[in-house]
Design a protein around this motif. Sequence first.
Motif, PDB file in Angstrom:
ATOM      1  N   LYS A 281     109.960 111.879   8.941  1.00  0.00           N
ATOM      2  CA  LYS A 281     109.615 112.928   7.975  1.00  0.00           C
ATOM      3  C   LYS A 281     110.775 113.169   7.015  1.00  0.00           C
ATOM      4  N   ASP A 282     111.990 113.261   7.539  1.00  0.00           N
ATOM      5  CA  ASP A 282     113.177 113.456   6.700  1.00  0.00           C
ATOM      6  C   ASP A 282     113.376 112.281   5.749  1.00  0.00           C
ATOM      7  N   LEU A 283     113.160 111.078   6.256  1.00  0.00           N
ATOM      8  CA  LEU A 283     113.316 109.865   5.457  1.00  0.00           C
ATOM      9  C   LEU A 283     112.316 109.843   4.306  1.00  0.00           C
ATOM     10  N   LEU A 284     111.070 110.156   4.596  1.00  0.00           N
ATOM     11  CA  LEU A 284     110.052 110.180   3.554  1.00  0.00           C
ATOM     12  C   LEU A 284     110.348 111.269   2.528  1.00  0.00           C
ATOM     13  N   SER A 285     110.762 112.429   2.999  1.00  0.00           N
ATOM     14  CA  SER A 285     111.065 113.551   2.099  1.00  0.00           C
ATOM     15  C   SER A 285     112.239 113.248   1.172  1.00  0.00           C
ATOM     16  N   SER A 286     113.163 112.424   1.652  1.00  0.00           N
ATOM     17  CA  SER A 286     114.353 112.123   0.848  1.00  0.00           C
ATOM     18  C   SER A 286     114.133 110.954  -0.116  1.00  0.00           C
ATOM     19  N   ASN A 287     112.907 110.414  -0.165  1.00  0.00           N
ATOM     20  CA  ASN A 287     112.577 109.314  -1.074  1.00  0.00           C
ATOM     21  C   ASN A 287     111.329 109.654  -1.886  1.00  0.00           C
TER      22      ASN A 287
END
Length: 99
Positions: free
Chosen positions: A43-49
């Motif tokens: 979730k963090d990875l997707l949110s940061s891209n």
Amino acid sequence: AERILGYYEHRWKIEEAAQRVEEGITVRVPAHGVPGSALEDLKDLLSSNPGSSPVTLELPGPQGVRVIRLSDDMKVNASAGLRGQIEALLGAGSFAQAA
């Protein structure tokens, strides 16, 4: 469709789901599962891209694969870098991009 925690859940047969995926990415969670922390990391990875590509999750379960299309606020920049980060987190083959 049911909106739960930032995603829409639809229950489709995998063939139907494949037809509904727009140009975007599919993240396949491994059949052996992953720790809950890996899903938070995803979730963090997707949110940061952030970007314009929709994201679909494929989650294996006892009754087959559950397909979840994330809400529009979780669209991503479907870059090679993102692919590498997702595959590092979930394993090879966990990232697929629509043609």
